[in-house]
Design an enzyme around this catalytic site. Sequence first.
Site, PDB file in Angstrom:
ATOM      1  N   PRO A  10       0.790  -1.223   0.000  1.00 23.36           N
ATOM      2  CA  PRO A  10       0.000   0.000   0.000  1.00 23.36           C
ATOM      3  C   PRO A  10       0.825   1.278   0.000  1.00 23.36           C
ATOM      4  CG  PRO A  10      -0.096  -1.083   2.137  1.00 23.36           C
ATOM      5  CD  PRO A  10       0.546  -2.046   1.188  1.00 23.36           C
ATOM      6  N   ASN A  11       0.337   2.223  -0.778  1.00 23.27           N
ATOM      7  CA  ASN A  11       0.872   3.589  -0.878  1.00 23.27           C
ATOM      8  C   ASN A  11       2.182   3.683  -1.666  1.00 23.27           C
ATOM      9  OD1 ASN A  11      -1.254   4.732   0.756  1.00 23.27           O
ATOM     10  ND2 ASN A  11      -0.287   3.706   2.477  1.00 23.27           N
ATOM     11  N   ARG A  18       5.110  10.925  -2.572  1.00 18.99           N
ATOM     12  CA  ARG A  18       4.791  10.652  -1.178  1.00 18.99           C
ATOM     13  C   ARG A  18       6.014  10.896  -0.281  1.00 18.99           C
ATOM     14  NH1 ARG A  18       4.636   4.570   1.278  1.00 18.99           N
ATOM     15  NH2 ARG A  18       3.837   5.163   3.324  1.00 18.99           N
ATOM     16  N   TYR A  23      11.112   8.866   1.511  1.00 16.42           N
ATOM     17  CA  TYR A  23      11.165   7.771   0.538  1.00 16.42           C
ATOM     18  C   TYR A  23      11.914   8.117  -0.752  1.00 16.42           C
ATOM     19  CZ  TYR A  23       7.725   5.776   3.685  1.00 16.42           C
ATOM     20  OH  TYR A  23       7.100   5.277   4.800  1.00 16.42           O
ATOM     21  N   ASN A  74       8.033  -5.672  -0.473  1.00 12.74           N
ATOM     22  CA  ASN A  74       7.900  -4.445   0.307  1.00 12.74           C
ATOM     23  C   ASN A  74       6.417  -4.333   0.629  1.00 12.74           C
ATOM     24  OD1 ASN A  74       7.716  -1.978   1.490  1.00 12.74           O
ATOM     25  ND2 ASN A  74       8.977  -0.892  -0.015  1.00 12.74           N
ATOM     26  N   ALA A  77       2.990  -0.643   5.040  1.00 10.56           N
ATOM     27  CA  ALA A  77       2.521  -0.680   6.433  1.00 10.56           C
ATOM     28  C   ALA A  77       1.965  -2.047   6.842  1.00 10.56           C
ATOM     29  CB  ALA A  77       1.462   0.405   6.649  1.00 10.56           C
ATOM     30  N   HIS A  80       3.827  -4.304   9.361  1.00 13.42           N
ATOM     31  CA  HIS A  80       3.752  -4.143  10.806  1.00 13.42           C
ATOM     32  C   HIS A  80       2.448  -4.674  11.398  1.00 13.42           C
ATOM     33  CE1 HIS A  80       6.991  -1.571   9.559  1.00 13.42           C
ATOM     34  NE2 HIS A  80       6.176  -0.705   8.985  1.00 13.42           N
ATOM     35  N   ASP A  87       1.295 -15.500   7.067  1.00 15.54           N
ATOM     36  CA  ASP A  87       0.800 -16.863   6.847  1.00 15.54           C
ATOM     37  C   ASP A  87       0.840 -17.240   5.368  1.00 15.54           C
ATOM     38  OD1 ASP A  87       0.357 -17.286   9.512  1.00 15.54           O
ATOM     39  OD2 ASP A  87      -1.822 -17.077   9.420  1.00 15.54           O
ATOM     40  N   GLU A  98      12.439  -9.459   2.683  1.00 19.23           N
ATOM     41  CA  GLU A  98      11.663  -8.293   3.094  1.00 19.23           C
ATOM     42  C   GLU A  98      12.459  -7.046   2.739  1.00 19.23           C
ATOM     43  OE1 GLU A  98      10.672  -8.168   7.269  1.00 19.23           O
ATOM     44  OE2 GLU A  98      10.309  -6.010   7.188  1.00 19.23           O
ATOM     45  N   HIS A 100      12.522  -2.615   2.488  1.00 22.72           N
ATOM     46  CA  HIS A 100      11.955  -1.283   2.745  1.00 22.72           C
ATOM     47  C   HIS A 100      12.900  -0.231   2.216  1.00 22.72           C
ATOM     48  CE1 HIS A 100       8.978  -3.093   5.328  1.00 22.72           C
ATOM     49  NE2 HIS A 100       9.963  -3.815   5.851  1.00 22.72           N
ATOM     50  N   LEU A 101      12.343   0.822   1.678  1.00 22.55           N
ATOM     51  CA  LEU A 101      13.169   1.948   1.225  1.00 22.55           C
ATOM     52  C   LEU A 101      13.812   2.637   2.424  1.00 22.55           C
ATOM     53  CD1 LEU A 101      10.294   2.884  -1.028  1.00 22.55           C
ATOM     54  CD2 LEU A 101      12.576   2.827  -2.005  1.00 22.55           C
ATOM     55  N   SER A 102      13.018   2.862   3.466  1.00 24.33           N
ATOM     56  CA  SER A 102      13.514   3.570   4.647  1.00 24.33           C
ATOM     57  C   SER A 102      14.055   2.567   5.665  1.00 24.33           C
ATOM     58  CB  SER A 102      12.371   4.384   5.273  1.00 24.33           C
ATOM     59  OG  SER A 102      11.334   3.515   5.710  1.00 24.33           O
ATOM     60  N   ARG A 107      12.929   4.608  12.735  1.00 22.75           N
ATOM     61  CA  ARG A 107      11.699   5.408  12.692  1.00 22.75           C
ATOM     62  C   ARG A 107      10.813   5.122  13.917  1.00 22.75           C
ATOM     63  NH1 ARG A 107       9.120   4.959   6.924  1.00 22.75           N
ATOM     64  NH2 ARG A 107       8.000   6.791   7.733  1.00 22.75           N
ATOM     65  N   ARG A 111       6.980   0.831  13.728  1.00 21.77           N
ATOM     66  CA  ARG A 111       7.602   0.281  12.506  1.00 21.77           C
ATOM     67  C   ARG A 111       8.709  -0.733  12.842  1.00 21.77           C
ATOM     68  NH1 ARG A 111       5.385   3.621   8.432  1.00 21.77           N
ATOM     69  NH2 ARG A 111       5.062   5.711   9.221  1.00 21.77           N
TER      70      ARG A 111
HETATM   71  C1  DQA Z   1       8.070   1.166   3.889  1.00 23.87           C
HETATM   72  C2  DQA Z   1       8.159   1.343   5.403  1.00 23.87           C
HETATM   73  C3  DQA Z   1       6.796   1.161   6.055  1.00 23.87           C
HETATM   74  O1  DQA Z   1       6.889   1.367   7.457  1.00 23.87           O
HETATM   75  C4  DQA Z   1       5.792   2.150   5.493  1.00 23.87           C
HETATM   76  O2  DQA Z   1       4.520   1.920   6.054  1.00 23.87           O
HETATM   77  C5  DQA Z   1       5.753   2.137   4.016  1.00 23.87           C
HETATM   78  C6  DQA Z   1       7.008   2.051   3.275  1.00 23.87           C
HETATM   79  C7  DQA Z   1       9.422   1.480   3.198  1.00 23.87           C
HETATM   80  O3  DQA Z   1       9.607   1.053   2.061  1.00 23.87           O
HETATM   81  O4  DQA Z   1      10.254   2.182   3.775  1.00 23.87           O
HETATM   82  O5  DQA Z   1       4.693   2.260   3.411  1.00 23.87           O
HETATM   83  O6  DQA Z   1       7.759  -0.202   3.622  1.00 23.87           O
END
Ligand code: DQA
Length: 144
Positions: A10-11, A18, A23, A74, A77, A80, A87, A98, A100-102, A107, A111
């Site tokens: 998502p997002n 964003r 990011y 990725n 959210a 978390h 599952d 797994e 993540h960009l950040s 943070r 997270r």
């Molecule tokens: C994220 C980190 C997550 O905590 C956040 O909710 C995101 C992006 C990242 O790529 O840094 O949507 O997955």
Amino acid sequence: MTSLLILNGPNLNLLGQRQPEVYGATTLADIERLCEAKAKALGLAIEFAQSNDEAVMIDLIHKARGRHDGIILNAGAYTHTSIALMDAISSVALPVIELHLSNIHAREDFRHTSYIAKVALGVICGFGASGYPMAIEALNEALK
Ligand code: DQA
């Protein structure tokens, strides 16, 4: 040919617009191009996908069985919160990285929890868009 699913949650469709201070300015289309280039260099096939819907992501993970050799995830959210995604990964028994960009550990406290990490081969975070080609290389090595 080794094939990888690169699944974004998502997002992440809004990357580039964003919170660029968190990011970066790179869009998801830019990241897809980075992944295509890395896959081509390593002789891999990839499927690149994004969904804002947890159920769609679960279906894509299920469909990866028999079609792909591993998954780069990725989960945004949902990382978390989603026992269902955790599952799904356990159910298909494919290696998952797994991503993540950040740096999620630098943070907010919420997270720091990841349901995905409990079933992942490894975690890459904090390197922005460069994390994607890193994850492709790491998963390719792990599959050898
Ligand atoms: C994220 C980190 C997550 O905590 C956040 O909710 C995101 C992006 C990242 O790529 O840094 O949507 O997955």
